[in-house]
Design a protein around this motif. Structure first.
Motif, PDB file in Angstrom:
ATOM      1  N   SER A 156       9.978   2.205   3.630  1.00 46.49           N
ATOM      2  CA  SER A 156      10.751   3.146   2.819  1.00 46.49           C
ATOM      3  C   SER A 156      12.232   2.870   2.971  1.00 46.49           C
ATOM      4  CB  SER A 156      10.446   4.583   3.241  1.00 46.49           C
ATOM      5  OG  SER A 156       9.112   4.898   2.930  1.00 46.49           O
ATOM      6  N   ALA A 198      -1.661   7.344  -7.431  1.00 45.48           N
ATOM      7  CA  ALA A 198      -1.291   6.796  -6.121  1.00 45.48           C
ATOM      8  C   ALA A 198      -1.398   5.265  -6.139  1.00 45.48           C
ATOM      9  CB  ALA A 198      -2.170   7.392  -5.019  1.00 45.48           C
ATOM     10  N   ILE A 251       1.548   3.916  -8.032  1.00 47.66           N
ATOM     11  CA  ILE A 251       2.788   4.010  -7.242  1.00 47.66           C
ATOM     12  C   ILE A 251       2.860   2.865  -6.234  1.00 47.66           C
ATOM     13  CG2 ILE A 251       3.978   5.377  -5.467  1.00 47.66           C
ATOM     14  CD1 ILE A 251       2.762   7.897  -6.970  1.00 47.66           C
ATOM     15  N   GLN A 252       1.756   2.648  -5.518  1.00 51.87           N
ATOM     16  CA  GLN A 252       1.780   1.594  -4.495  1.00 51.87           C
ATOM     17  C   GLN A 252       2.004   0.223  -5.135  1.00 51.87           C
ATOM     18  OE1 GLN A 252       2.285   1.798  -1.498  1.00 51.87           O
ATOM     19  NE2 GLN A 252       1.356   0.161  -0.319  1.00 51.87           N
ATOM     20  N   LEU A 273       5.703   0.008  -5.687  1.00 45.27           N
ATOM     21  CA  LEU A 273       6.469  -0.164  -4.449  1.00 45.27           C
ATOM     22  C   LEU A 273       6.368  -1.604  -3.944  1.00 45.27           C
ATOM     23  CD1 LEU A 273       5.599   3.106  -2.449  1.00 45.27           C
ATOM     24  CD2 LEU A 273       7.623   2.642  -3.838  1.00 45.27           C
ATOM     25  N   SER A 291      12.678   1.063  -2.176  1.00 46.67           N
ATOM     26  CA  SER A 291      12.273   2.320  -2.789  1.00 46.67           C
ATOM     27  C   SER A 291      11.679   3.224  -1.732  1.00 46.67           C
ATOM     28  CB  SER A 291      11.254   2.075  -3.911  1.00 46.67           C
ATOM     29  OG  SER A 291      11.001   3.291  -4.597  1.00 46.67           O
ATOM     30  N   CYS A 292      11.450   4.449  -2.118  1.00 51.34           N
ATOM     31  CA  CYS A 292      10.798   5.401  -1.224  1.00 51.34           C
ATOM     32  C   CYS A 292       9.923   6.303  -2.072  1.00 51.34           C
ATOM     33  CB  CYS A 292      11.851   6.227  -0.475  1.00 51.34           C
ATOM     34  SG  CYS A 292      11.128   7.391   0.689  1.00 51.34           S
ATOM     35  N   TRP A 293       8.741   6.551  -1.603  1.00 47.48           N
ATOM     36  CA  TRP A 293       7.812   7.471  -2.294  1.00 47.48           C
ATOM     37  C   TRP A 293       8.259   8.881  -1.939  1.00 47.48           C
ATOM     38  CZ3 TRP A 293       1.943   6.198  -2.527  1.00 47.48           C
ATOM     39  CH2 TRP A 293       1.224   7.278  -3.057  1.00 47.48           C
ATOM     40  N   ALA A 322       5.371  11.955  -8.153  1.00 45.55           N
ATOM     41  CA  ALA A 322       6.252  11.238  -7.222  1.00 45.55           C
ATOM     42  C   ALA A 322       7.552  10.855  -7.911  1.00 45.55           C
ATOM     43  CB  ALA A 322       5.578   9.976  -6.693  1.00 45.55           C
ATOM     44  N   LEU A 367      10.407   7.940  -7.491  1.00 46.06           N
ATOM     45  CA  LEU A 367      10.622   6.657  -6.817  1.00 46.06           C
ATOM     46  C   LEU A 367      12.051   6.178  -7.083  1.00 46.06           C
ATOM     47  CD1 LEU A 367       7.295   4.834  -7.854  1.00 46.06           C
ATOM     48  CD2 LEU A 367       7.711   6.220  -5.816  1.00 46.06           C
TER      49      LEU A 367
END
Ligand SMILES: Cc1cc2nc3c(=O)[nH]c(=O)nc-3n(C[C@H](O)[C@H](O)[C@H](O)COP(=O)(O)O)c2cc1C
Length: 176
Positions: free
Chosen positions: A14, A105, A108-109, A112, A122-124, A147, A149
């Motif tokens: 992160s 999810a 999102i991953q 990232l 980046s940061c969730w 989320a 990001l």
């Protein structure tokens, strides 16, 4: 892209401090596209990606995220929004309550990891008031922001060792 997927997984961490430098549009597009490549139940793809660059909207998102100010310092904030009704149409409440969130999810991953591969941090961010984020973006009823990001070039070296993680011996149960 400079890394393979295993390197990106091992090196992602992160990032909460960003340079103001813009991210090239081609990188943003690639990050979004890699997000959209994620698996989803029934391939329903119950998601929307809102790309926020306007300073006053980023500030409002930071405010909605319990005042996490670093959110607005990122040149781009991608807001991942789930469409529970799309999943519910095929899978009922399991679709709306579980698949839809698992699908986002995975998306999102993917994003990232793609960002990591480009040297972008980046940061969730999951701690935010859903209603307020919905208002900031003008989301229709039924859509759920899941989320934020924030993305940008890190002020520090991105690739230092990841945070400590629970070990295999504690978290893996093998039945053989
Ligand atoms: C569902 C979820 C919600 C999170 N929410 C926040 C958040 O609101 N603010 C934040 O700074 N980090 C947030 N994080 C990031 C975690 O703090 C971070 O992933 C964790 O400390 C492990 O560090 P690493 O990502 O560097 O491995 C969140 C992560 C996840 C998966």
């Amino acid at each position: 892209m400079s890394q393979n997927v295993i390197e990106a997984i091992e090196q992602r961490r992160s990032v909460r401090k960003f340079k103001p430098d813009p991210i090239p549009e081609s990188f943003i597009q690639r990050i979004l596209n890699c997000g959209l490549s994620a698996p989803s139940a029934g391939n329903l793809q119950p998601w929307q990606l809102w790309v926020v660059k306007l300073p006053h909207l980023k500030a409002a998102l930071a405010e909605a995220a319990c005042g996490q100010r670093y959110v607005e310092k990122a040149p781009v904030v991608i807001v991942v929004v789930a469409e529970p009704e799309r999943s519910a149409a095929k899978y009922g409440s399991r679709g709306a309550n579980i698949y839809c969130l698992q699908d986002t999810a995975a998306l999102i991953q993917n994003m990232l990891l793609t960002a990591t591969a480009f040297g972008i941090g980046s940061c969730w961010v999951g701690a935010f008031d859903e209603k307020t984020v919905g208002k900031v973006l003008g989301l229709s009823e039924g859509l759920r922001p899941v989320a934020l990001l924030p993305m940008g070039y890190p002020t520090e070296v991105l690739y230092h060792p990841p945070r400590s993680k629970r070990p295999l011996t504690e978290t893996v149960i093998t039945l053989e």
